[in-house]
Design a protein around this motif. Structure first.
Motif, PDB file in Angstrom:
ATOM      1  N   ILE A  19       3.524 -12.445  -0.188  1.00  0.00           N
ATOM      2  CA  ILE A  19       4.974 -12.563  -0.395  1.00  0.00           C
ATOM      3  C   ILE A  19       5.272 -12.858  -1.864  1.00  0.00           C
ATOM      4  O   ILE A  19       6.183 -12.274  -2.458  1.00  0.00           O
ATOM      5  CB  ILE A  19       5.585 -13.642   0.524  1.00  0.00           C
ATOM      6  CG1 ILE A  19       5.445 -13.231   1.995  1.00  0.00           C
ATOM      7  CG2 ILE A  19       7.028 -13.918   0.172  1.00  0.00           C
ATOM      8  CD1 ILE A  19       6.167 -11.961   2.367  1.00  0.00           C
ATOM      9  N   LYS A  20       4.483 -13.728  -2.479  1.00  0.00           N
ATOM     10  CA  LYS A  20       4.663 -14.029  -3.907  1.00  0.00           C
ATOM     11  C   LYS A  20       4.414 -12.779  -4.740  1.00  0.00           C
ATOM     12  O   LYS A  20       5.121 -12.523  -5.717  1.00  0.00           O
ATOM     13  CB  LYS A  20       3.734 -15.166  -4.340  1.00  0.00           C
ATOM     14  CG  LYS A  20       4.148 -16.513  -3.799  1.00  0.00           C
ATOM     15  CD  LYS A  20       3.173 -17.591  -4.215  1.00  0.00           C
ATOM     16  CE  LYS A  20       3.530 -18.930  -3.579  1.00  0.00           C
ATOM     17  NZ  LYS A  20       2.563 -19.965  -3.914  1.00  0.00           N
ATOM     18  N   TYR A  21       3.415 -11.996  -4.358  1.00  0.00           N
ATOM     19  CA  TYR A  21       3.116 -10.750  -5.059  1.00  0.00           C
ATOM     20  C   TYR A  21       4.311  -9.801  -4.972  1.00  0.00           C
ATOM     21  O   TYR A  21       4.689  -9.181  -5.974  1.00  0.00           O
ATOM     22  CB  TYR A  21       1.862 -10.114  -4.452  1.00  0.00           C
ATOM     23  CG  TYR A  21       1.600  -8.705  -4.925  1.00  0.00           C
ATOM     24  CD1 TYR A  21       0.994  -8.476  -6.154  1.00  0.00           C
ATOM     25  CD2 TYR A  21       1.940  -7.622  -4.141  1.00  0.00           C
ATOM     26  CE1 TYR A  21       0.742  -7.187  -6.593  1.00  0.00           C
ATOM     27  CE2 TYR A  21       1.698  -6.328  -4.570  1.00  0.00           C
ATOM     28  CZ  TYR A  21       1.102  -6.115  -5.798  1.00  0.00           C
ATOM     29  OH  TYR A  21       0.869  -4.838  -6.227  1.00  0.00           O
ATOM     30  N   PHE A  27      10.610  -7.057  -5.334  1.00  0.00           N
ATOM     31  CA  PHE A  27      11.191  -6.895  -4.010  1.00  0.00           C
ATOM     32  C   PHE A  27      12.342  -7.873  -3.840  1.00  0.00           C
ATOM     33  O   PHE A  27      12.264  -9.024  -4.268  1.00  0.00           O
ATOM     34  CB  PHE A  27      10.142  -7.149  -2.917  1.00  0.00           C
ATOM     35  CG  PHE A  27       9.347  -5.933  -2.549  1.00  0.00           C
ATOM     36  CD1 PHE A  27       9.513  -5.322  -1.318  1.00  0.00           C
ATOM     37  CD2 PHE A  27       8.426  -5.399  -3.427  1.00  0.00           C
ATOM     38  CE1 PHE A  27       8.773  -4.208  -0.981  1.00  0.00           C
ATOM     39  CE2 PHE A  27       7.680  -4.294  -3.107  1.00  0.00           C
ATOM     40  CZ  PHE A  27       7.851  -3.683  -1.883  1.00  0.00           C
ATOM     41  N   THR A  28      13.397  -7.404  -3.201  1.00  0.00           N
ATOM     42  CA  THR A  28      14.566  -8.247  -2.979  1.00  0.00           C
ATOM     43  C   THR A  28      14.500  -8.879  -1.590  1.00  0.00           C
ATOM     44  O   THR A  28      13.717  -8.445  -0.736  1.00  0.00           O
ATOM     45  CB  THR A  28      15.860  -7.427  -3.078  1.00  0.00           C
ATOM     46  OG1 THR A  28      15.870  -6.465  -2.002  1.00  0.00           O
ATOM     47  CG2 THR A  28      15.965  -6.704  -4.410  1.00  0.00           C
ATOM     48  N   VAL A  29      15.339  -9.865  -1.364  1.00  0.00           N
ATOM     49  CA  VAL A  29      15.425 -10.501  -0.044  1.00  0.00           C
ATOM     50  C   VAL A  29      15.822  -9.456   0.999  1.00  0.00           C
ATOM     51  O   VAL A  29      15.289  -9.439   2.105  1.00  0.00           O
ATOM     52  CB  VAL A  29      16.432 -11.677  -0.073  1.00  0.00           C
ATOM     53  CG1 VAL A  29      16.665 -12.209   1.332  1.00  0.00           C
ATOM     54  CG2 VAL A  29      15.923 -12.786  -0.981  1.00  0.00           C
ATOM     55  N   GLN A  30      16.723  -8.565   0.638  1.00  0.00           N
ATOM     56  CA  GLN A  30      17.151  -7.516   1.583  1.00  0.00           C
ATOM     57  C   GLN A  30      15.975  -6.634   1.987  1.00  0.00           C
ATOM     58  O   GLN A  30      15.814  -6.298   3.158  1.00  0.00           O
ATOM     59  CB  GLN A  30      18.267  -6.665   0.960  1.00  0.00           C
ATOM     60  CG  GLN A  30      18.823  -5.617   1.893  1.00  0.00           C
ATOM     61  CD  GLN A  30      19.483  -6.213   3.118  1.00  0.00           C
ATOM     62  OE1 GLN A  30      20.061  -7.288   3.062  1.00  0.00           O
ATOM     63  NE2 GLN A  30      19.407  -5.515   4.233  1.00  0.00           N
ATOM     64  N   GLN A  31      15.134  -6.278   1.027  1.00  0.00           N
ATOM     65  CA  GLN A  31      13.960  -5.463   1.350  1.00  0.00           C
ATOM     66  C   GLN A  31      12.998  -6.216   2.255  1.00  0.00           C
ATOM     67  O   GLN A  31      12.428  -5.641   3.182  1.00  0.00           O
ATOM     68  CB  GLN A  31      13.252  -5.024   0.070  1.00  0.00           C
ATOM     69  CG  GLN A  31      14.018  -3.976  -0.716  1.00  0.00           C
ATOM     70  CD  GLN A  31      13.403  -3.730  -2.062  1.00  0.00           C
ATOM     71  OE1 GLN A  31      13.177  -4.669  -2.819  1.00  0.00           O
ATOM     72  NE2 GLN A  31      13.121  -2.470  -2.376  1.00  0.00           N
ATOM     73  N   ILE A  35      11.621  -5.252   6.053  1.00  0.00           N
ATOM     74  CA  ILE A  35      10.212  -5.326   6.459  1.00  0.00           C
ATOM     75  C   ILE A  35      10.069  -6.223   7.691  1.00  0.00           C
ATOM     76  O   ILE A  35       9.359  -5.879   8.642  1.00  0.00           O
ATOM     77  CB  ILE A  35       9.335  -5.835   5.293  1.00  0.00           C
ATOM     78  CG1 ILE A  35       9.316  -4.808   4.165  1.00  0.00           C
ATOM     79  CG2 ILE A  35       7.915  -6.162   5.771  1.00  0.00           C
ATOM     80  CD1 ILE A  35       8.710  -5.308   2.877  1.00  0.00           C
ATOM     81  N   GLU A  36      10.751  -7.355   7.670  1.00  0.00           N
ATOM     82  CA  GLU A  36      10.684  -8.296   8.797  1.00  0.00           C
ATOM     83  C   GLU A  36      11.114  -7.642  10.104  1.00  0.00           C
ATOM     84  O   GLU A  36      10.501  -7.849  11.146  1.00  0.00           O
ATOM     85  CB  GLU A  36      11.567  -9.506   8.506  1.00  0.00           C
ATOM     86  CG  GLU A  36      11.658 -10.477   9.673  1.00  0.00           C
ATOM     87  CD  GLU A  36      12.715 -11.548   9.462  1.00  0.00           C
ATOM     88  OE1 GLU A  36      12.608 -12.584  10.125  1.00  0.00           O
ATOM     89  OE2 GLU A  36      13.647 -11.345   8.672  1.00  0.00           O
TER      90      GLU A  36
END
Length: 65
Positions: A19-21, A27-31, A35-36
């Protein structure tokens, strides 16, 4: 600590690093939310692929082909 708990903790640590990578790659929160939403299906597909490639050896050890 039990072996399963150790494996779980190791997997969570790797996931946190991933996630840090992604954040470093922009990557944005929306992206991540997109994925989630698709994660259960993606994970099930990965697990199915692994099961297709497992071989039970004579000493009952699972190995990937």
């Amino acid at each position: 600590m039990s072996e399963n708990k150790e494996k779980r903790e190791a997997a969570l640590e790797e996931f946190r690093a991933f996630i840090k990578y992604l954040a470093k790659k922009g990557f944005t929160v929306q992206q991540l939310k997109i994925i989630e939403m698709n994660a259960p299906e993606i994970i099930n597909n990965i697990i199915a692929d692994i099961h297709k490639n497992l071989v039970l050896t004579p000493n009952l050890t699972d190995l990937l082909k």
